[in-house]
Scaffold this motif. Structure first.
Motif, PDB file in Angstrom:
ATOM      1  N   VAL A  38       0.871  -1.171   0.000  1.00  0.00           N
ATOM      2  CA  VAL A  38       0.000   0.000   0.000  1.00  0.00           C
ATOM      3  C   VAL A  38       0.906   1.219   0.000  1.00  0.00           C
ATOM      4  CG1 VAL A  38      -1.625   1.378   1.371  1.00  0.00           C
ATOM      5  CG2 VAL A  38      -2.021  -1.062   1.056  1.00  0.00           C
ATOM      6  N   LEU A  39       0.784   2.018  -1.051  1.00  0.00           N
ATOM      7  CA  LEU A  39       1.625   3.194  -1.200  1.00  0.00           C
ATOM      8  C   LEU A  39       1.024   4.399  -0.492  1.00  0.00           C
ATOM      9  CD1 LEU A  39       2.509   2.739  -4.960  1.00  0.00           C
ATOM     10  CD2 LEU A  39       3.727   1.868  -2.950  1.00  0.00           C
ATOM     11  N   SER A  40      -0.296   4.453  -0.456  1.00  0.00           N
ATOM     12  CA  SER A  40      -1.003   5.512   0.247  1.00  0.00           C
ATOM     13  C   SER A  40      -2.461   5.092   0.371  1.00  0.00           C
ATOM     14  CB  SER A  40      -0.893   6.838  -0.502  1.00  0.00           C
ATOM     15  OG  SER A  40      -1.361   7.912   0.289  1.00  0.00           O
ATOM     16  N   ALA A  41      -3.133   5.600   1.386  1.00  0.00           N
ATOM     17  CA  ALA A  41      -4.552   5.288   1.574  1.00  0.00           C
ATOM     18  C   ALA A  41      -5.174   6.348   2.454  1.00  0.00           C
ATOM     19  CB  ALA A  41      -4.725   3.907   2.220  1.00  0.00           C
ATOM     20  N   GLY A  42      -6.426   6.640   2.194  1.00  0.00           N
ATOM     21  CA  GLY A  42      -7.138   7.588   3.038  1.00  0.00           C
ATOM     22  C   GLY A  42      -8.576   7.745   2.596  1.00  0.00           C
ATOM     23  N   ALA A  43      -9.390   8.166   3.555  1.00  0.00           N
ATOM     24  CA  ALA A  43     -10.813   8.379   3.300  1.00  0.00           C
ATOM     25  C   ALA A  43     -11.029   9.722   2.609  1.00  0.00           C
ATOM     26  CB  ALA A  43     -11.589   8.344   4.617  1.00  0.00           C
ATOM     27  N   PHE A  44     -12.080   9.800   1.809  1.00  0.00           N
ATOM     28  CA  PHE A  44     -12.490  11.076   1.242  1.00  0.00           C
ATOM     29  C   PHE A  44     -13.073  11.927   2.362  1.00  0.00           C
ATOM     30  CE2 PHE A  44     -13.200   8.297  -2.638  1.00  0.00           C
ATOM     31  CZ  PHE A  44     -12.004   8.657  -3.237  1.00  0.00           C
ATOM     32  N   GLU A  45     -12.865  13.211   2.299  1.00  0.00           N
ATOM     33  CA  GLU A  45     -13.313  14.099   3.372  1.00  0.00           C
ATOM     34  C   GLU A  45     -14.821  14.067   3.588  1.00  0.00           C
ATOM     35  OE1 GLU A  45     -11.753  18.029   3.545  1.00  0.00           O
ATOM     36  OE2 GLU A  45      -9.695  17.334   3.416  1.00  0.00           O
ATOM     37  N   ASP A  46     -15.586  13.750   2.542  1.00  0.00           N
ATOM     38  CA  ASP A  46     -17.038  13.713   2.702  1.00  0.00           C
ATOM     39  C   ASP A  46     -17.530  12.405   3.314  1.00  0.00           C
ATOM     40  OD1 ASP A  46     -16.837  11.893   0.600  1.00  0.00           O
ATOM     41  OD2 ASP A  46     -18.025  13.094  -0.806  1.00  0.00           O
ATOM     42  N   GLY A  47     -16.618  11.458   3.568  1.00  0.00           N
ATOM     43  CA  GLY A  47     -16.986  10.195   4.199  1.00  0.00           C
ATOM     44  C   GLY A  47     -17.643   9.189   3.273  1.00  0.00           C
ATOM     45  N   ALA A  48     -17.736   9.509   1.978  1.00  0.00           N
ATOM     46  CA  ALA A  48     -18.443   8.638   1.045  1.00  0.00           C
ATOM     47  C   ALA A  48     -17.600   7.488   0.523  1.00  0.00           C
ATOM     48  CB  ALA A  48     -18.964   9.455  -0.142  1.00  0.00           C
ATOM     49  N   GLY A  49     -16.308   7.471   0.873  1.00  0.00           N
ATOM     50  CA  GLY A  49     -15.450   6.405   0.380  1.00  0.00           C
ATOM     51  C   GLY A  49     -14.002   6.670   0.705  1.00  0.00           C
ATOM     52  N   ALA A  50     -13.124   5.978  -0.006  1.00  0.00           N
ATOM     53  CA  ALA A  50     -11.689   6.103   0.239  1.00  0.00           C
ATOM     54  C   ALA A  50     -10.930   5.793  -1.036  1.00  0.00           C
ATOM     55  CB  ALA A  50     -11.258   5.146   1.349  1.00  0.00           C
ATOM     56  N   LEU A  51      -9.671   6.225  -1.058  1.00  0.00           N
ATOM     57  CA  LEU A  51      -8.777   5.938  -2.170  1.00  0.00           C
ATOM     58  C   LEU A  51      -7.547   5.232  -1.627  1.00  0.00           C
ATOM     59  CD1 LEU A  51      -8.058   6.319  -5.202  1.00  0.00           C
ATOM     60  CD2 LEU A  51      -6.869   8.410  -4.504  1.00  0.00           C
ATOM     61  N   LEU A  52      -7.191   4.118  -2.261  1.00  0.00           N
ATOM     62  CA  LEU A  52      -5.981   3.378  -1.912  1.00  0.00           C
ATOM     63  C   LEU A  52      -5.115   3.284  -3.159  1.00  0.00           C
ATOM     64  CD1 LEU A  52      -8.515   2.111  -0.282  1.00  0.00           C
ATOM     65  CD2 LEU A  52      -6.961   0.258   0.216  1.00  0.00           C
ATOM     66  N   LEU A  53      -3.823   3.468  -3.016  1.00  0.00           N
ATOM     67  CA  LEU A  53      -2.874   3.207  -4.084  1.00  0.00           C
ATOM     68  C   LEU A  53      -2.123   1.955  -3.685  1.00  0.00           C
ATOM     69  CD1 LEU A  53      -1.512   6.790  -4.800  1.00  0.00           C
ATOM     70  CD2 LEU A  53      -3.299   5.535  -6.029  1.00  0.00           C
ATOM     71  N   VAL A  54      -2.264   0.905  -4.494  1.00  0.00           N
ATOM     72  CA  VAL A  54      -1.779  -0.420  -4.124  1.00  0.00           C
ATOM     73  C   VAL A  54      -0.869  -0.975  -5.217  1.00  0.00           C
ATOM     74  CG1 VAL A  54      -2.461  -2.763  -3.477  1.00  0.00           C
ATOM     75  CG2 VAL A  54      -3.943  -0.834  -2.880  1.00  0.00           C
ATOM     76  N   ALA A  55       0.285  -1.496  -4.822  1.00  0.00           N
ATOM     77  CA  ALA A  55       1.185  -2.184  -5.744  1.00  0.00           C
ATOM     78  C   ALA A  55       0.834  -3.670  -5.732  1.00  0.00           C
ATOM     79  CB  ALA A  55       2.639  -1.979  -5.327  1.00  0.00           C
TER      80      ALA A  55
END
Length: 96
Positions: A38-55
């Motif tokens: 996992v290169l980076s991960a975090g929730a969207f500020e609106d709480g509707a989801g998240a983004l993960l960057l995965v190798a």
């Protein structure tokens, strides 16, 4: 290794479920970050989801890995989009 952008979508009524399982979810993410997967991960500020960057080696391996997410095992993720990503500039360009 390829890099994948993984977008999680959460239902608004799943916040209690996510709060309950967030410690295990973050431990899972941190273990993968420590391993360089996992290169980076975090929730969207609106709480509707998240983004993960995965190798991952390939998309099939990525999906097997994502099944291990505690959020996935308890049904806290209502939707997911995975996209192969090839960064050309910036912090992640060396991983591509």
């Amino acid at each position: 290794m390829s890099i994948f952008a993984v977008e999680y979508v959460y239902d608004a009524d799943s916040s209690e479920l996510r709060n309950e399982h967030r410690p295990a979810h973050r431990e899972w993410l941190q273990r993968l970050a420590d391993e360089g997967r996992v290169l980076s991960a975090g929730a969207f500020e609106d709480g509707a989801g998240a983004l993960l960057l995965v190798a991952a080696a390939d998309e099939a391996g990525l999906h097997e890995l994502l099944k291990e997410d505690p959020f996935a095992s308890v049904g806290a993720i209502s939707g997911m989009k995975t996209t192969a990503w090839k960064p050309a500039i910036g912090a992640f360009a060396d991983h591509a």
